[in-house]
Write a protein that holds these residues in place. Structure first.
Motif, PDB file in Angstrom:
ATOM      1  N   MET A   1       0.855  -1.213   0.000  1.00 44.38           N
ATOM      2  CA  MET A   1       0.000   0.000   0.000  1.00 44.38           C
ATOM      3  C   MET A   1       0.881   1.249   0.000  1.00 44.38           C
ATOM      4  O   MET A   1       1.893   1.301   0.706  1.00 44.38           O
ATOM      5  CB  MET A   1      -0.909   0.006   1.217  1.00 44.38           C
ATOM      6  N   ALA A   2       0.567   2.221  -0.823  1.00 40.97           N
ATOM      7  CA  ALA A   2       1.367   3.456  -0.896  1.00 40.97           C
ATOM      8  C   ALA A   2       1.339   4.177   0.437  1.00 40.97           C
ATOM      9  O   ALA A   2       0.329   4.229   1.103  1.00 40.97           O
ATOM     10  CB  ALA A   2       0.825   4.361  -2.001  1.00 40.97           C
ATOM     11  N   GLU A   3       2.504   4.701   0.824  1.00 45.63           N
ATOM     12  CA  GLU A   3       2.611   5.428   2.091  1.00 45.63           C
ATOM     13  C   GLU A   3       2.038   6.829   1.911  1.00 45.63           C
ATOM     14  O   GLU A   3       2.771   7.810   1.776  1.00 45.63           O
ATOM     15  CB  GLU A   3       4.080   5.486   2.520  1.00 45.63           C
ATOM     16  N   VAL A   4       0.731   6.936   1.861  1.00 45.32           N
ATOM     17  CA  VAL A   4       0.063   8.221   1.686  1.00 45.32           C
ATOM     18  C   VAL A   4      -0.991   8.373   2.765  1.00 45.32           C
ATOM     19  O   VAL A   4      -1.457   7.396   3.340  1.00 45.32           O
ATOM     20  CB  VAL A   4      -0.588   8.354   0.283  1.00 45.32           C
ATOM     21  N   ILE A   5      -1.343   9.633   3.034  1.00 52.05           N
ATOM     22  CA  ILE A   5      -2.441   9.955   3.957  1.00 52.05           C
ATOM     23  C   ILE A   5      -3.576  10.513   3.120  1.00 52.05           C
ATOM     24  O   ILE A   5      -3.389  11.499   2.391  1.00 52.05           O
ATOM     25  CB  ILE A   5      -2.011  10.982   5.017  1.00 52.05           C
ATOM     26  N   GLN A   6      -4.716   9.915   3.195  1.00 51.38           N
ATOM     27  CA  GLN A   6      -5.896  10.402   2.487  1.00 51.38           C
ATOM     28  C   GLN A   6      -6.917  10.880   3.500  1.00 51.38           C
ATOM     29  O   GLN A   6      -7.281  10.144   4.415  1.00 51.38           O
ATOM     30  CB  GLN A   6      -6.473   9.305   1.613  1.00 51.38           C
ATOM     31  N   PHE A   7      -7.375  12.097   3.328  1.00 54.76           N
ATOM     32  CA  PHE A   7      -8.331  12.651   4.281  1.00 54.76           C
ATOM     33  C   PHE A   7      -9.149  13.716   3.578  1.00 54.76           C
ATOM     34  O   PHE A   7      -8.825  14.122   2.454  1.00 54.76           O
ATOM     35  CB  PHE A   7      -7.620  13.257   5.502  1.00 54.76           C
ATOM     36  N   ASN A   8     -10.197  14.171   4.243  1.00 54.67           N
ATOM     37  CA  ASN A   8     -11.064  15.228   3.724  1.00 54.67           C
ATOM     38  C   ASN A   8     -10.697  16.549   4.384  1.00 54.67           C
ATOM     39  O   ASN A   8     -10.409  16.590   5.593  1.00 54.67           O
ATOM     40  CB  ASN A   8     -12.538  14.913   3.979  1.00 54.67           C
ATOM     41  N   CYS A   9     -10.722  17.619   3.587  1.00 48.35           N
ATOM     42  CA  CYS A   9     -10.471  18.954   4.162  1.00 48.35           C
ATOM     43  C   CYS A   9     -11.541  19.252   5.216  1.00 48.35           C
ATOM     44  O   CYS A   9     -12.732  19.124   4.944  1.00 48.35           O
ATOM     45  CB  CYS A   9     -10.496  20.009   3.069  1.00 48.35           C
ATOM     46  N   PRO A  10     -11.149  19.635   6.437  1.00 46.09           N
ATOM     47  CA  PRO A  10     -12.150  19.904   7.489  1.00 46.09           C
ATOM     48  C   PRO A  10     -13.011  21.117   7.216  1.00 46.09           C
ATOM     49  O   PRO A  10     -13.989  21.330   7.917  1.00 46.09           O
ATOM     50  CB  PRO A  10     -11.283  20.099   8.742  1.00 46.09           C
ATOM     51  N   VAL A  11     -12.691  21.923   6.167  1.00 48.74           N
ATOM     52  CA  VAL A  11     -13.472  23.140   5.883  1.00 48.74           C
ATOM     53  C   VAL A  11     -14.420  22.902   4.718  1.00 48.74           C
ATOM     54  O   VAL A  11     -15.626  23.072   4.836  1.00 48.74           O
ATOM     55  CB  VAL A  11     -12.539  24.329   5.592  1.00 48.74           C
ATOM     56  N   CYS A  12     -13.873  22.441   3.547  1.00 54.20           N
ATOM     57  CA  CYS A  12     -14.711  22.295   2.356  1.00 54.20           C
ATOM     58  C   CYS A  12     -15.015  20.848   2.023  1.00 54.20           C
ATOM     59  O   CYS A  12     -15.826  20.581   1.157  1.00 54.20           O
ATOM     60  CB  CYS A  12     -14.040  22.975   1.167  1.00 54.20           C
ATOM     61  N   GLY A  13     -14.368  19.842   2.698  1.00 52.47           N
ATOM     62  CA  GLY A  13     -14.666  18.439   2.464  1.00 52.47           C
ATOM     63  C   GLY A  13     -13.954  17.837   1.269  1.00 52.47           C
ATOM     64  O   GLY A  13     -14.224  16.693   0.922  1.00 52.47           O
ATOM     65  N   THR A  14     -13.040  18.558   0.610  1.00 51.20           N
ATOM     66  CA  THR A  14     -12.319  18.034  -0.543  1.00 51.20           C
ATOM     67  C   THR A  14     -11.390  16.901  -0.113  1.00 51.20           C
ATOM     68  O   THR A  14     -10.716  17.002   0.913  1.00 51.20           O
ATOM     69  CB  THR A  14     -11.507  19.153  -1.211  1.00 51.20           C
ATOM     70  N   THR A  15     -11.354  15.819  -0.869  1.00 47.26           N
ATOM     71  CA  THR A  15     -10.472  14.692  -0.562  1.00 47.26           C
ATOM     72  C   THR A  15      -9.040  15.072  -0.906  1.00 47.26           C
ATOM     73  O   THR A  15      -8.738  15.473  -2.043  1.00 47.26           O
ATOM     74  CB  THR A  15     -10.900  13.455  -1.345  1.00 47.26           C
ATOM     75  N   LEU A  16      -8.136  14.946   0.032  1.00 50.58           N
ATOM     76  CA  LEU A  16      -6.730  15.322  -0.135  1.00 50.58           C
ATOM     77  C   LEU A  16      -5.847  14.113   0.135  1.00 50.58           C
ATOM     78  O   LEU A  16      -6.206  13.216   0.902  1.00 50.58           O
ATOM     79  CB  LEU A  16      -6.352  16.462   0.816  1.00 50.58           C
ATOM     80  N   ARG A  17      -4.659  14.108  -0.444  1.00 51.18           N
ATOM     81  CA  ARG A  17      -3.682  13.047  -0.236  1.00 51.18           C
ATOM     82  C   ARG A  17      -2.318  13.683  -0.003  1.00 51.18           C
ATOM     83  O   ARG A  17      -1.924  14.596  -0.719  1.00 51.18           O
ATOM     84  CB  ARG A  17      -3.623  12.110  -1.443  1.00 51.18           C
ATOM     85  N   LEU A  18      -1.633  13.169   0.972  1.00 47.26           N
ATOM     86  CA  LEU A  18      -0.293  13.649   1.316  1.00 47.26           C
ATOM     87  C   LEU A  18       0.593  12.451   1.593  1.00 47.26           C
ATOM     88  O   LEU A  18       0.110  11.394   2.023  1.00 47.26           O
ATOM     89  CB  LEU A  18      -0.334  14.561   2.547  1.00 47.26           C
ATOM     90  N   PRO A  19       1.894  12.574   1.391  1.00 44.23           N
ATOM     91  CA  PRO A  19       2.805  11.508   1.821  1.00 44.23           C
ATOM     92  C   PRO A  19       2.725  11.330   3.326  1.00 44.23           C
ATOM     93  O   PRO A  19       2.439  12.265   4.072  1.00 44.23           O
ATOM     94  CB  PRO A  19       4.178  12.024   1.358  1.00 44.23           C
ATOM     95  N   LEU A  20       2.996  10.113   3.779  1.00 42.52           N
ATOM     96  CA  LEU A  20       2.930   9.817   5.217  1.00 42.52           C
ATOM     97  C   LEU A  20       3.926  10.658   6.001  1.00 42.52           C
ATOM     98  O   LEU A  20       3.705  10.969   7.173  1.00 42.52           O
ATOM     99  CB  LEU A  20       3.186   8.328   5.443  1.00 42.52           C
ATOM    100  N   ALA A  21       5.038  11.054   5.330  1.00 45.98           N
ATOM    101  CA  ALA A  21       6.045  11.864   6.029  1.00 45.98           C
ATOM    102  C   ALA A  21       5.526  13.245   6.386  1.00 45.98           C
ATOM    103  O   ALA A  21       6.091  13.932   7.228  1.00 45.98           O
ATOM    104  CB  ALA A  21       7.297  11.994   5.166  1.00 45.98           C
TER     105      ALA A  21
END
Length: 391
Positions: A1-21
């Motif tokens: 599994m790719a070392e990424v963080i997937q989450f929703n923006c707490p303001v507008c709800g947009t799905t975002l992805r960031l590296p785990l680092a």
């Protein structure tokens, strides 16, 4: 599994992805530009908005009283005085004796009237107030002000009234992130240690539709508990709409010491495990599909990337474009094809055009050419992320 963080923006709800680092990193959302802080999976903390600083307090300068004359007070008209040398000289007029006598009579009459009025007023006051009352002054007596001088009227001072803000009732205390992670891990341990599929089905997501698939799969693969050496939290996110938490645990086994990604979702019925994704990763179902017979289709959680330019030019044509598919726990990438005129091509091209990775759920088919060669074809993008979904 790719070392990424997937989450929703707490303001507008947009799905975002960031590296785990970049866990707990601070920065603006690319969609709404509001300052947010990324989730910290290691601590079990989700994403949240950076609070705005309080507005500066504006202190109005004190304005001293200004002397303001009443509106109805008339200003004295200027009197034109002639210089002494220009004033006309009048000869002294002799005082007439009749005028002097008239003045003396008026003065005597006024004095007599004052004495009589004083006596009458004193007698009347005595009859009206038999018991004299002494009222102590509440403030010092000010000297009388001449009639021609008016007391200045001070300017009214504005009074600032703060609005009454009703306090909302205190919310029930929320459990600590460590307690939430411990509860989710306890459910995952019970799921892994269950002796058979029937007892394991008590801990799965969408049990009404998943139990039939678990029973059918138990006839094809050995059923029993899954031995593991450790369980660690790798990612967490909170659904802004439902408020439920999703944990991604890595379960280390003898075959996969780096860990199998397992999703544990919070629901109204408690914590539940995504059985379908767990079995797909643990048993490497995509690798078995790629090595199996042709004319088959399936849905898989995959990592998509673009092949090197030389290989893409050698494998693509006017009808198809090649892409690289890789299962999370497999080191062997697979070349697949997608039609240029399809919606799947537009989605994959937009997600990987910058050279990055895309982690969707794809529907893949295994085809055979007229000369007997087999190949993989991406039919459609079922979902743009690996979040648990109802089958």
């Amino acid at each position: 599994m790719a070392e990424v963080i997937q989450f929703n923006c707490p303001v507008c709800g947009t799905t975002l992805r960031l590296p785990l680092a970049m866990s707990a990193a601070r920065g603006p959302c690319p969609h709404c530009t509001r300052e947010i802080i990324a989730p910290d999976p290691a601590r079990g903390v989700g994403a949240f908005e950076v609070p705005l600083p309080p507005p500066p307090v504006v202190i109005e300068p004190f304005r001293p009283f200004e002397e303001v004359l009443p509106v109805d007070q008339e200003q004295p008209e200027p009197v034109l005085k002639l210089p002494a040398e220009e004033a006309p000289e009048r000869p002294p007029q002799p005082v007439k004796p009749q005028l002097s006598m008239l003045l003396v009579c008026c003065l005597l009459t006024g004095m007599v009237a004052l004495v009589i009025g004083y006596l009458l007023g004193t007698q009347t006051a005595k009859r009206a107030l038999p018991v004299p009352q002494v009222i102590a002054p509440t403030k010092p007596i000010e000297p009388p002000i001449p009639a021609e001088v008016e007391r200045p009227v001070p300017e009214p001072i504005p009074i600032r009234v703060k609005p009454i803000i009703e306090k909302a009732p205190p919310e029930a205390p929320k459990p600590e992130p460590t307690q939430v992670a411990a509860a989710a891990e306890a459910t995952l341990r019970a799921f892994l240690e269950a002796p058979d599929w029937a007892s394991r089905s008590a801990y799965v997501l969408f049990p009404e539709k998943t139990r039939a698939a678990m029973e059918a799969y138990s006839r094809e693969a050995p059923d029993g508990p899954t031995a593991f050496s450790s369980i660690t939290v790798k990612q967490t996110q909170i659904n802004e709409i439902t408020g439920y938490t999703l944990f991604i645990f890595f379960v280390a086994t003898e075959a996969f010491p780096s860990g199998i990604p397992v999703a544990v979702q919070e629901t109204s019925a408690g914590w539940q495990v995504d059985w379908q994704t767990f079995v797909e990763f643990r048993d490497q179902l995509f690798q078995k599909f790629a090595d199996g017979p042709s004319d088959q289709t399936g849905r898989f959680h995959l990592i998509v990337s673009q092949p090197p330019p030389e290989r893409a030019a050698a494998t693509g044509n006017e009808h198809f474009v090649s892409v690289m598919l890789n299962a999370p726990l497999s080191l062997t990438p697979h070349l697949a094809f997608v039609k240029r005129a399809s919606e799947a091509f537009a989605t994959l091209q937009a997600a990987t055009s910058s050279g990055g990775f895309f982690t969707p759920v794809l529907e893949v088919a295994k085809r055979k050419t007229p000369d007997g060669k087999t190949y993989l074809e991406v039919l459609r993008v079922v979902a743009s992320d690996w979040s648990p979904r109802e089958p």
